[in-house]
Design an enzyme around this catalytic site. Structure first.
Site, PDB file in Angstrom:
ATOM      1  N   GLY A 174       3.122   5.925  -2.643  1.00  0.00           N
ATOM      2  CA  GLY A 174       4.341   6.673  -2.958  1.00  0.00           C
ATOM      3  C   GLY A 174       4.563   6.823  -4.452  1.00  0.00           C
ATOM      4  N   GLY A 197       0.814  -1.222   0.000  1.00  0.00           N
ATOM      5  CA  GLY A 197       0.000   0.000   0.000  1.00  0.00           C
ATOM      6  C   GLY A 197       0.842   1.263   0.000  1.00  0.00           C
ATOM      7  N   CYS A 198       1.896   1.269   0.779  1.00  0.00           N
ATOM      8  CA  CYS A 198       2.762   2.450   0.854  1.00  0.00           C
ATOM      9  C   CYS A 198       3.513   2.654  -0.452  1.00  0.00           C
ATOM     10  CB  CYS A 198       3.723   2.317   2.025  1.00  0.00           C
ATOM     11  SG  CYS A 198       2.879   2.252   3.624  1.00  0.00           S
ATOM     12  N   THR A 199       3.905   1.551  -1.075  1.00  0.00           N
ATOM     13  CA  THR A 199       4.580   1.641  -2.370  1.00  0.00           C
ATOM     14  C   THR A 199       3.634   2.209  -3.422  1.00  0.00           C
ATOM     15  OG1 THR A 199       6.065  -0.176  -1.816  1.00  0.00           O
ATOM     16  CG2 THR A 199       5.755   0.298  -4.161  1.00  0.00           C
TER      17      THR A 199
END
Length: 148
Positions: free
Chosen positions: A48, A43-45
């Site tokens: 980002g 999710g963070c990737t």
């Protein structure tokens, strides 16, 4: 929880590049401060990469992107390098920024909440994004800012 119209808490943190970064450094520019739970996770990737892919539009609108997590300088540096992020990732390992912004309530929290804050040129909270879907958050923020 901070809300629109509140003064944005000032902070100073080390970026993934090992530099000291303060909110005050960006006075006169808008800042989008986005908290992400953990560098390198799916999710963070995704989130980002969305900011990376839209960075030109944020730059064109005088908006500084700042990511923040509890990750180490090394882990955030790997995350930024692996995904070609050109914006600072702040290493809030003491959780001071997350606590000040309401992204976590406990100094022992393992992760911060996925939440973002648009801070205006005068250091005031302009918008709080507390319902974040990492798949489209960057595009939604940009669409709102541009009035699309």
């Amino acid at each position: 929880m901070l809300k629109a119209g509140d003064p944005a808490p000032n902070f100073t943190a080390t970026s993934h590049e090992g530099r000291s970064v303060s909110l005050a450094d960006f006075r006169g520019r808008k800042v989008l401060l986005w908290f992400f739970p953990e560098a390198g996770t799916p999710g963070c990737t995704l989130e980002g990469r969305g900011f990376r892919d839209h960075q030109e539009y944020f730059d064109d609108n005088n908006i500084q992107l700042l990511g923040a997590s509890f990750d180490s300088v090394e882990r955030n540096a790997d995350f930024a390098r692996n995904h070609d992020f050109k914006f600072p990732l702040l290493c809030d390992f003491d959780r001071d920024i997350a606590i000040a912004y309401g992204a976590c309530a406990d100094p022992k929290a393992r992760y911060c909440e996925r939440i973002s804050f648009l801070i205006d040129e005068n250091g005031m909270i302009a918008r709080v994004y507390d319902q974040v879907d990492p798949r489209d958050h960057p595009a939604k923020v940009l669409a709102e800012i541009l009035g699309v």
